[in-house]
Structure formats: structure tokens, C-alpha cells
Design an enzyme around this catalytic site. Sequence first.
Site, PDB file in Angstrom:
ATOM      1  CG  HIS A   1      -2.101  -0.909   1.164  1.00 39.28           C
ATOM      2  ND1 HIS A   1      -2.769  -1.574   2.083  1.00 39.28           N
ATOM      3  CD2 HIS A   1      -2.732  -1.694   0.014  1.00 39.28           C
ATOM      4  CE1 HIS A   1      -3.320  -2.491   1.910  1.00 39.28           C
ATOM      5  NE2 HIS A   1      -3.556  -2.607   0.541  1.00 39.28           N
TER       6      HIS A   1
ATOM      7  CD  GLU B   1      -3.781 -10.178   7.767  1.00 41.97           C
ATOM      8  OE1 GLU B   1      -3.821 -10.823   8.975  1.00 41.97           O
ATOM      9  OE2 GLU B   1      -2.872  -9.321   7.698  1.00 41.97           O
TER      10      GLU B   1
ATOM     11  CB  SER C   1       3.128  -0.268   3.369  1.00 41.51           C
ATOM     12  OG  SER C   1       2.714   0.766   3.857  1.00 41.51           O
TER      13      SER C   1
ATOM     14  CB  CYS D   1       2.408  -9.588  13.131  1.00 42.73           C
ATOM     15  SG  CYS D   1       4.185  -9.686  12.742  1.00 42.73           S
TER      16      CYS D   1
END
Length: 296
Positions: A50, A140, A280, A207
Site C-alpha cells: 500500500h 488479509e 509499507s 504480528c
Amino acid sequence: MENNNKNNISLKVDIDDQSGFCFGVVRAINKAENEIEATGCIYSLGDIVHNDLEVERLSKKGMRTINHSDMEQMEEGTVFFRAHGEPPESYLQIKKKGLKLIDATCPVVLKLQKRVKAAWEEMKAKEGQIAIYGKIGHAEVKGLSGQTNYEAIVLEKEEDVRLIDPARPVVLFSQTTKSPEVFKNIAEALKRRALNNVEVRIHDTICRQVSNRVPHLQEFAKQHEVVVFVGGAKSSNARALYQACLAVNSQTHFISSPDDVQPLWVANRPQSTGVCGATSTPAWLMEAVAEAIRTL
């Protein structure tokens, strides 16, 4: 005379060494560049990351960004699955079309997909529910929900727990890049909502390589008078991390390109200016932003 000398000295700018691509994105981009070098062209199903400028850089090398409709029209070529992951039907479509696939799904996301599928199959036997804390429509989340035949209930905020049937068992997962604090609140709300003796299972699947950036970036933002946060306009991770910096330093500014740097931000020649970014955000882009600030 002293003032003139001061004005001629370039600004000191620090780049946060922990900002930039996470492991999954680095892995995906390396896979893409290797394939482009070998074959000259690759078709990414959705933006590889992104960040428009990184997508533009790779497109000049030979990457083409496509959607699922485009893939349906393809008769040959190599399709690239990015780090976000894809639902089962995307794999079936590749197989049906006989296309070559490079699967760069992040290993963390891939493992999570398998866990969600296993939990869904278990819950079917119990007439239970699968809940996913995430952003509706996010790539996702689509990949995760696809493991449940799209029966999973996506919760974007704590109030959404009203969508869960309190009389049926539920298993909660999270999109890997979401807020640990909000996840905790949702988990607690689910437990409160459930009727007595109804199973509520919580799996914190955020994460930590991503979530641990919040305290680090806030510390980085506190150490600088002015902070320039570099992120893609489409990136929800970028917006969340920017807000975390802004919460501790009101002189934090969000930009997507070196061209967005405003001289007014450093008009008073701050003693310390920091540049940081999202998972990103490519390192080369933060370097370019830092250089644009130095040369003001």
C-alpha cells in the site's frame, strides 16, 4: 553574518532505523524482483504494497497490477500473490486457468489462515462461530474469511460484538496488523456477552513485529521537535502509526512523497527532525524525504 551562516547549514534529520518494510513485505518484494529479472513481467493480484511510489517503481521494472476480473481474462503469464494472502478460490482460479503462480503470502498470515480454517471446521460441528477482528474489505481479512466460506463475522470495533450470538460458542482471531489494545477490549466484551458456560476462545494473532512499532515510534516521536511520517494514502497501518506519533508529538506531519514536504514545518530550524514510516514504506522513500528536508 552569523544568521546567514546558520541559514546555510542544512537541517539535521534522523531516519528511524526500525521503520519501513516488515519481514513479509521484504520477502514479497524480493520474490517479485527476482521473477521480473528472470522473465521480464509479473502480474500482481492487487497492489503489492500500500504505497503508490513503490508500486510505481516496480511497474517500471515490469510488474503489472491486476484484479480478479483481469486474472479471469488471462491465458498465460505469472500471477503474484502478495503478502496479504488470498482466499481459496484464488488458488482454484489459478489452477483452472493453468497460470503460473508465485505465492508471496507472508508466512505469519499463511499460518493464521490454516488456524482459522481448522477452527471453522471444528466450530461447524458445535454450531459455533468464527470472529475476526479486522478491517472489512481488507485483503488479509478477505483471505482469512475465505477459509470459513465467508461465514466468519468481521468485527471492526468493540461495539460490533453485538453481531455475535451469545448462546453459541465463538473463536476470536485478529488481522495481523491491528491494535492489540482494541483486540483486548473486543475479547473482554465477547467474554462478558457470552451466556454462562458458553465457550469463548481467544487467539491473539497480531504480528508483534508490527504492533511493537507503536511504543518504539512514540519514543522516537518524543525525541524530535518535528516528525515527518511517510506512508501510503491507502495504508491503514500507516494511518494508525501516524496517529500514534501524533498522540505524543503535535508537530507530526503525514506525507506520501518528498514533494509533500512543507518548508513551514521547519521554518524555525528545529534542533531535531525525525523521519519515520509504516510497514509499507520503503527505505529509499524515507531517505528521499529526509534529503528534501535537509535541502530546504
